[in-house]
Motif scaffolding. Structure first.
Motif, PDB file in Angstrom:
ATOM      1  N   ASP A   1      -6.763  43.400  22.956  1.00  0.00           N
ATOM      2  CA  ASP A   1      -7.064  41.990  23.137  1.00  0.00           C
ATOM      3  C   ASP A   1      -7.318  41.752  24.622  1.00  0.00           C
ATOM      4  O   ASP A   1      -6.419  41.893  25.443  1.00  0.00           O
ATOM      5  CB  ASP A   1      -5.893  41.145  22.641  1.00  0.00           C
TER       6      ASP A   1
ATOM      7  N   GLU B   1     -10.976  35.371  16.610  1.00  0.00           N
ATOM      8  CA  GLU B   1     -10.168  35.128  15.419  1.00  0.00           C
ATOM      9  C   GLU B   1     -11.004  34.948  14.156  1.00  0.00           C
ATOM     10  O   GLU B   1     -10.562  35.306  13.069  1.00  0.00           O
ATOM     11  CB  GLU B   1      -9.236  33.932  15.620  1.00  0.00           C
ATOM     12  N   ARG B   2     -12.214  34.454  14.290  1.00  0.00           N
ATOM     13  CA  ARG B   2     -13.059  34.212  13.122  1.00  0.00           C
ATOM     14  C   ARG B   2     -13.499  35.523  12.445  1.00  0.00           C
ATOM     15  O   ARG B   2     -13.696  35.563  11.240  1.00  0.00           O
ATOM     16  CB  ARG B   2     -14.280  33.405  13.536  1.00  0.00           C
TER      17      ARG B   2
ATOM     18  N   LYS C   1      -2.646  37.735  17.337  1.00  0.00           N
ATOM     19  CA  LYS C   1      -1.736  37.503  16.206  1.00  0.00           C
ATOM     20  C   LYS C   1      -2.326  38.029  14.911  1.00  0.00           C
ATOM     21  O   LYS C   1      -1.625  38.611  14.085  1.00  0.00           O
ATOM     22  CB  LYS C   1      -1.404  36.026  16.081  1.00  0.00           C
TER      23      LYS C   1
ATOM     24  N   ARG D   1      -2.195  43.718  24.233  1.00  0.00           N
ATOM     25  CA  ARG D   1      -2.742  42.554  24.938  1.00  0.00           C
ATOM     26  C   ARG D   1      -2.871  42.861  26.422  1.00  0.00           C
ATOM     27  O   ARG D   1      -1.984  43.480  27.009  1.00  0.00           O
ATOM     28  CB  ARG D   1      -1.827  41.355  24.758  1.00  0.00           C
TER      29      ARG D   1
ATOM     30  N   SER E   1      -7.682  37.023  25.110  1.00  0.00           N
ATOM     31  CA  SER E   1      -8.123  35.915  24.262  1.00  0.00           C
ATOM     32  C   SER E   1      -7.145  34.742  24.346  1.00  0.00           C
ATOM     33  O   SER E   1      -5.967  34.923  24.642  1.00  0.00           O
ATOM     34  CB  SER E   1      -8.289  36.375  22.820  1.00  0.00           C
ATOM     35  N   THR E   2      -7.670  33.573  24.057  1.00  0.00           N
ATOM     36  CA  THR E   2      -6.849  32.363  24.098  1.00  0.00           C
ATOM     37  C   THR E   2      -6.703  31.741  22.712  1.00  0.00           C
ATOM     38  O   THR E   2      -6.132  30.659  22.578  1.00  0.00           O
ATOM     39  CB  THR E   2      -7.453  31.323  25.069  1.00  0.00           C
ATOM     40  N   ASP E   3      -7.211  32.424  21.698  1.00  0.00           N
ATOM     41  CA  ASP E   3      -7.068  31.946  20.328  1.00  0.00           C
ATOM     42  C   ASP E   3      -6.048  32.824  19.595  1.00  0.00           C
ATOM     43  O   ASP E   3      -5.200  33.438  20.227  1.00  0.00           O
ATOM     44  CB  ASP E   3      -8.430  31.909  19.615  1.00  0.00           C
ATOM     45  N   ARG E   4      -6.144  32.940  18.297  1.00  0.00           N
ATOM     46  CA  ARG E   4      -5.183  33.709  17.500  1.00  0.00           C
ATOM     47  C   ARG E   4      -5.593  35.171  17.305  1.00  0.00           C
ATOM     48  O   ARG E   4      -5.049  35.850  16.446  1.00  0.00           O
ATOM     49  CB  ARG E   4      -5.020  33.033  16.133  1.00  0.00           C
ATOM     50  N   THR E   5      -6.516  35.674  18.092  1.00  0.00           N
ATOM     51  CA  THR E   5      -7.012  37.040  17.920  1.00  0.00           C
ATOM     52  C   THR E   5      -5.885  38.058  17.858  1.00  0.00           C
ATOM     53  O   THR E   5      -5.801  38.847  16.909  1.00  0.00           O
ATOM     54  CB  THR E   5      -7.997  37.399  19.058  1.00  0.00           C
TER      55      THR E   5
ATOM     56  N   ASN F   1     -12.014  35.950  22.179  1.00  0.00           N
ATOM     57  CA  ASN F   1     -11.686  34.956  21.171  1.00  0.00           C
ATOM     58  C   ASN F   1     -12.439  35.288  19.884  1.00  0.00           C
ATOM     59  O   ASN F   1     -13.518  34.776  19.635  1.00  0.00           O
ATOM     60  CB  ASN F   1     -12.025  33.558  21.671  1.00  0.00           C
TER      61      ASN F   1
END
Length: 179
Positions: free
Chosen positions: A27, A3-4, A36, A49, A30-34, A1
């Motif tokens: 990836d 994305e930040r 994407k 992924r 991850s469960t966030d927008r990583t 995770n």
């Protein structure tokens, strides 16, 4: 995770003075927008992924799909200096014998942390020349000799791999400057 941090990490690779032919982002479930975020970059960034498998398995998968003769690694929350690849490739060319080239690394505190949280962390101000996966430039052939990262290890997979590389007589060099 991640994305930040991921966009800044990828941008630090794309900004290299010697641009890499490919950037493989793996990836690791991850469960966030990583994923994407990585996919939005387009070529030469490739995002693959996988279900969560851990750092060693993720690095090994990246090695298996990368096409270059030289490989480098960057975790999503780290950054490269603009001349990292240029300096290391120049050192490899002038040396001719080194199979792994490390550079200096400097730790930093994420700027979004509160001042209170930043004060809880000790971050050395000097550049370290200790082997670090994020500063390593390595010939693909080294993995054929030494083997891949040990997927049974949850921590210290890189330290264990470097020890095997040393035992195998892999020629290593370290640049004193930060890369």
């Amino acid at each position: 995770n991640a994305e930040r941090y991921l966009a800044a990490a990828i941008e630090s690779v794309l900004a290299q003075t010697v641009r890499p032919a490919e950037i493989v982002v793996v990836d690791d479930g991850s469960t966030d927008r990583t994923a994407k975020i990585a996919e939005q970059f387009g070529p030469p960034v490739i995002c693959l992924r996988r279900p969560h498998s851990g750092i060693a398995a993720t690095r090994n998968f990246g090695i298996s799909v990368a096409r270059g003769n030289w490989l480098a690694f960057l975790d999503a929350d780290d950054l490269w200096t603009r001349e990292k690849l240029e300096r290391q490739l120049a050192a490899a060319k002038s040396d001719g014998a080194s199979e792994i080239i490390f550079g200096g690394v400097r730790q930093f505190v994420s700027p979004e942390l509160s001042r209170e949280d930043q004060l809880k962390l000790f971050v050395p101000s000097e550049t370290s020349a200790a082997p670090h996966v994020g500063t390593m430039l390595v010939r693909r052939a080294v993995f054929e000799r030494v083997g891949l990262f040990d997927e049974t290890l949850k921590v210290a997979e890189f330290i264990e791999w470097v020890a095997r590389a040393q035992d195998a007589g892999v020629r290593m060099a370290t640049l004193s400057e930060m890369v």
